[in-house]
Design a protein around this motif. Structure first.
Motif, short mmCIF file in Angstrom:
data_model
loop_
_atom_site.label_atom_id
_atom_site.label_comp_id
_atom_site.label_asym_id
_atom_site.label_seq_id
_atom_site.Cartn_x
_atom_site.Cartn_y
_atom_site.Cartn_z
N PRO A 163 -13.08 3.36 -8.27
CA PRO A 163 -12.66 4.60 -7.59
C PRO A 163 -11.86 5.59 -8.42
O PRO A 163 -11.81 6.76 -8.07
N ASP A 164 -11.24 5.13 -9.51
CA ASP A 164 -10.52 6.08 -10.36
C ASP A 164 -11.40 6.62 -11.49
O ASP A 164 -10.92 7.31 -12.39
N ASP A 165 -12.70 6.31 -11.43
CA ASP A 165 -13.61 6.76 -12.48
C ASP A 165 -14.94 7.24 -11.87
O ASP A 165 -15.99 7.11 -12.47
N THR A 166 -14.88 7.78 -10.67
CA THR A 166 -16.11 8.18 -9.99
C THR A 166 -16.72 9.44 -10.58
O THR A 166 -17.91 9.71 -10.38
N GLU A 167 -15.92 10.22 -11.32
CA GLU A 167 -16.46 11.45 -11.92
C GLU A 167 -17.39 11.12 -13.10
O GLU A 167 -18.50 11.66 -13.21
N HIS A 168 -16.94 10.20 -13.96
CA HIS A 168 -17.74 9.87 -15.14
C HIS A 168 -18.67 8.68 -14.90
O HIS A 168 -19.68 8.53 -15.57
N SER B 99 -7.94 -6.17 -8.62
CA SER B 99 -7.65 -4.75 -8.40
C SER B 99 -8.76 -4.21 -7.51
O SER B 99 -9.90 -4.06 -7.96
N ASP B 100 -8.43 -3.94 -6.27
CA ASP B 100 -9.44 -3.56 -5.30
C ASP B 100 -8.91 -2.43 -4.44
O ASP B 100 -8.16 -1.58 -4.93
N ALA B 101 -9.28 -2.39 -3.15
CA ALA B 101 -8.84 -1.30 -2.29
C ALA B 101 -7.32 -1.24 -2.18
O ALA B 101 -6.76 -0.17 -1.93
N ARG B 102 -6.65 -2.36 -2.40
CA ARG B 102 -5.19 -2.38 -2.34
C ARG B 102 -4.57 -1.58 -3.49
O ARG B 102 -3.40 -1.21 -3.43
N VAL B 103 -5.36 -1.34 -4.52
CA VAL B 103 -4.92 -0.56 -5.68
C VAL B 103 -5.51 0.85 -5.65
O VAL B 103 -4.81 1.85 -5.82
N TYR B 104 -6.83 0.91 -5.40
CA TYR B 104 -7.55 2.18 -5.51
C TYR B 104 -7.68 2.94 -4.19
O TYR B 104 -8.01 4.13 -4.19
N GLY B 105 -7.45 2.26 -3.08
CA GLY B 105 -7.80 2.84 -1.80
C GLY B 105 -9.27 2.56 -1.51
O GLY B 105 -9.96 1.90 -2.29
N CYS B 106 -9.76 3.03 -0.39
CA CYS B 106 -11.16 2.81 -0.03
C CYS B 106 -12.08 3.57 -0.97
O CYS B 106 -11.69 4.56 -1.58
N ALA B 107 -13.32 3.11 -1.05
CA ALA B 107 -14.32 3.76 -1.89
C ALA B 107 -15.31 4.50 -1.01
O ALA B 107 -15.57 4.11 0.14
#
Length: 277
Positions: free
Chosen positions: A89-94, A212-220
């Protein structure tokens, strides 16, 4: 004239056979080409490189140094418990980094993680109220990794209004003004829940302590899900050999193993389809 007639007759026969062979070849070429395109678009192969999905998926089976491999289908309908590959989720742009996790809740579901008393002592449990239901369900997750450090005893809970919440879940989804999201609700059991947003998925790793999952990144976003894991090939090192330079190379057997696994899945789906109909 007779010889000329016979020659023409033979030429026509040869021409007819050639045309039939050419037609068959073109048809087979189109079928194989179309299947190849469909296969490459529908199925993707990944190797497991982290421990977040242990014991279901392993990066180092029996100390081999090689990981499990998975086939992912890009034609999927998300369901609870599915294992999915998604863009981080923190790399959805690339879209350069993917992770493998398990679907816990989808659009409209309410979810929380809190500590409760069990026969093994106090343990973190996931609670979900599915969209359209008024029943709160405590998930019985037999797939959770229980080796090594324990999830419940190595993450101190966050206490709020008498409820002990899993700290990473609380910090991301429930923590007042500092929360990244605001879909917070108090349900009938008196606990705070997060409501999964439209076209989103809440996902967790089976190795809860390190994942490291939704608890880190939030929902996808569902659009960032690559696909569902449909085939697992365990311990792929047995299909690799070292060359003279010390590098590992796959053997021809590995290709056949992958094809046998994925075509077995396709065959099962065909049988399932006709049985259902």
């Amino acid at each position: 004239n007779y010889e000329y007639y016979q020659t023409e007759k033979e030429n026509k026969k040869i021409g007819k056979v050639f045309n039939i062979c050419l037609t068959v070849f073109i048809i087979l070429f189109v079928i194989v080409g179309s299947f190849s395109i469909w296969f490459n678009v529908t199925f993707r192969f990944y190797t497991v490189s982290g421990t977040s999905m242990k014991p279901t998926l392993n990066p180092d089976v029996n100390g081999s140094g090689f990981q499990d491999g998975v086939y992912v289908s890009t034609n999927f309908d998300l369901d609870y418990g599915d294992i999915i590959v998604l863009y981080r989720p923190d790399d959805t742009e690339h879209r350069q980094n993917t992770i493998i996790k398990r679907v816990i809740a989808t659009e409209g579901d309410y979810v929380t993680i809190k500590m409760v008393d069990t026969s093994q002592g106090q343990r973190y449990k996931v609670f979900v109220q599915r969209a359209g239901s008024d029943q709160i369900e405590m998930l019985e997750e037999e797939y959770i990794y229980t080796g090594g450090l324990d999830w419940s005893t190595n993450l101190s809970p966050h206490l709020e209004s008498g409820v002990l919440y899993e700290p990473r879940f609380y910090a991301t989804f429930l923590q007042g003004a500092d929360a990244e999201f605001d879909n917070k609700y108090v349900l009938e059991d008196g606990s705070l829940y997060y409501k999964v947003g439209e076209d989103q998925v809440f996902f967790l790793g089976d190795n809860r302590l390190v994942s490291s999952d939704a608890r880190v990144y939030g929902c996808a976003d569902v659009d960032d899900v690559v696909g569902e894991v449909v085939v697992v090939i365990n311990d792929i090192k047995q299909y690799f050999v070292q060359n003279e330079n010390g590098a590992w190379e796959s053997t021809g057997e590995f290709w056949f193993v992958k094809m046998r696994a994925i075509f077995g899945y396709i065959f099962d789906k065909i049988v399932e389809f006709f049985s259902w109909n």
